[in-house]
Design a protein around this motif. Structure first.
Motif, PDB file in Angstrom:
ATOM      1  N   THR A 196      31.145  10.702  57.469  1.00 52.49           N
ATOM      2  CA  THR A 196      31.464  11.754  57.898  1.00 52.49           C
ATOM      3  C   THR A 196      29.710  11.796  57.484  1.00 52.49           C
ATOM      4  O   THR A 196      28.807  11.669  57.224  1.00 52.49           O
ATOM      5  N   MET A 198      26.489  14.045  58.409  1.00 55.58           N
ATOM      6  CA  MET A 198      25.385  15.714  58.617  1.00 55.58           C
ATOM      7  C   MET A 198      24.247  15.759  60.161  1.00 55.58           C
ATOM      8  O   MET A 198      23.692  15.410  59.832  1.00 55.58           O
ATOM      9  N   GLY A 202      26.549  20.564  61.959  1.00 55.52           N
ATOM     10  CA  GLY A 202      27.294  20.013  60.954  1.00 55.52           C
ATOM     11  C   GLY A 202      27.970  19.517  60.917  1.00 55.52           C
ATOM     12  O   GLY A 202      27.495  18.631  61.231  1.00 55.52           O
ATOM     13  N   PRO A 203      28.974  18.533  60.655  1.00 52.47           N
ATOM     14  CA  PRO A 203      29.550  16.653  60.028  1.00 52.47           C
ATOM     15  C   PRO A 203      29.899  16.733  61.067  1.00 52.47           C
ATOM     16  O   PRO A 203      30.843  17.480  62.545  1.00 52.47           O
TER      17      PRO A 203
END
Lengths: 303, 303
Positions: A196, A198, A202-203
């Motif tokens: 993930t 960032m 957003g992710p």
């Protein structure tokens, strides 16, 4: 009323499937299985779609290697890129099954670091556009109709049907709903891990380098079935030695179970082969009473 | 006709949920979401069941450490076994969140090598029999009724509801169907890997030592959601900083989405706490417009 399994000839295999489904869905019978436990798992390559002349995902990876070599000729010093650029399919064939790990690594690493959404778009595009060298149609059309009919039949009897592919989970998912009617969350396969990252938006998931152990093949199939489903299948269907553990695992269910192994014996309509990747499964099927589907004899149609 | 979400007070949160569900299920509206894409993910500890005085799975691991120390007093030389044997809960509290990795390792390694079926039986027994120190009931009864009502409400509107727990997948699965009505294949969590051991009775799954990366917490939640579901949730619900990435991830959906964060502000009926494990999620909720559920104000009942 339509006849069930209308694409299957009236042979013992079709009857075995009909009998099994009747038995496990008979609420008053001794072998009733509650719907929640009616899990079916299907291998993909060679079980639900064609796997010749080679796995579709290998073709996808080779295309990518070729594109990478075109963009950076320095890569041509590496054998795999050179083979891809010159269309030397024998090189890739020579890796399997002896160097399966190396080949799998190659397949997965060619898209390392890429956003997962981008990978899926590439996979869907490839399966929709690349044509099969013999049949001339887009690869995603080379699914076995009798198998899809069987999946629908099982679902109509409250089975939950999963794909357990040795190939890439994310390679099959983008088309699974369209070509099999199987939702993404029911597609299990081998996979890289994701990370993930960032961003301001957003992710975002990116593909990492390296495979998640175990590969969803052989002893890895029960492991991934446990991870994704958490129950033993009562019906398992495969076509190669990599499916042996899955087939046998379904036999250890506390319920009645059915094992199906597809034999490619139809050179005319598809291919006839066993070879290194299916050296043991049919002998074992004989020994353990698993049902062997003859493509030539049991199916009215193939594609 | 029963009022929907009858265990929720008539506050803005309940209305936000009702409005959202009405919006995404309105076939003629601009924000319609097809059923296949109606994915909801719920954290477990502190979101669906109580997580105080500590995570139920820690209690489970401590019990196991104690039993192991009773069987082999040599283990008492190690701090964790000594603390477990003497009931020194402060030792374990001191590990979290600073040494979360060590604690997780301890939790998972205490059952390494065990057949997976045996582990699940132990987990189910523990959750059914161990009693909560304050409430005096079996742990598995300490689920939040309004949340379960919300899950049923979502399912009635064709949502597929998944649990995405930072705790062990196999710890929750044996009771998930009974206490939440959520089938095993929709329970995602942290996990060890398994290995397939061949026996005379066929393949048997055993638990391996060591966690599968990534742990299903923080940035690991979107990763595991991708692995198990392959779609972004349009509704995500959590209560701690470990849920931030999941909540934010659902925001990146191409569809309308709803984020819910449960605030434990009810010392009378449950607990009131924020602390180290929820230092940022509520500030971020404020900043990004996520919905904060007040246990004290929004719920008619808790357990």
């Amino acid at each position: 009323m339509t006849e069930p399994l209308s694409l299957w000839n009236h042979t013992s295999i079709r009857q075995a499937i009909l009998d099994f489904v009747a038995e496990v869905t008979d609420e008053d019978g001794p072998n009733y299985v509650p719907p929640a436990e009616r899990i079916a798992t299907f291998d993909n390559d060679g079980t639900l779609w064609c796997e010749k002349p080679t796995y579709f995902q290998f073709l996808f990876a080779i295309k990518r290697l070729k594109e990478m070599a075109e963009a950076d000729s320095g890569l041509l010093e590496q054998l795999a890129y050179k083979a891809a650029a010159s269309g030397d399919m024998d090189y890739f064939a020579s890796l399997y099954p002896g160097n399966a790990e190396e080949l799998m690594q190659l397949v997965f690493d060619t898209h390392a670091g890429m956003p997962q959404a981008e990978f899926e778009t590439l996979a869907a595009d490839f399966l929709s556009n690349a044509r099969h060298p013999r049949f001339g149609v887009p690869l995603k059309q080379l699914t076995y109709k009798p198998m899809i009919e069987l999946i629908r039949y099982l679902e109509a009897h409250d089975f939950k049907v999963f794909i357990a592919s040795a190939g890439g989970m994310s390679f099959v998912r983008p088309v699974a709903e369209e070509i099999y009617g199987i939702p993404r969350e029911r597609v299990i396969g081998s996979n890289v891990s994701f990370e993930t990252r960032m961003t301001e938006d957003g992710p975002v998931l990116h593909r990492k380098r390296g495979l998640v152990e175990p590969v969803d093949d052989g002893p890895g199939k029960p492991v991934n079935i446990e991870l994704h489903i958490g129950r033993k299948p009562i019906l398992a269907c495969g076509n190669a030695d990599g499916d042996i553990h899955m087939l046998w695992y379904s036999e250890t269910s506390q319920y009645e179970s059915l094992q199906l192994a597809l034999h490619h014996d139809d050179a005319e309509r598809e291919y006839a082969y066993e070879g290194a990747s299916a050296a043991n499964v049919f002998a074992l099927a004989q020994e353990r009473g698993w049902n062997v589907i003859s493509m030539a004899k049991d199916w009215k149609e193939v594609f």
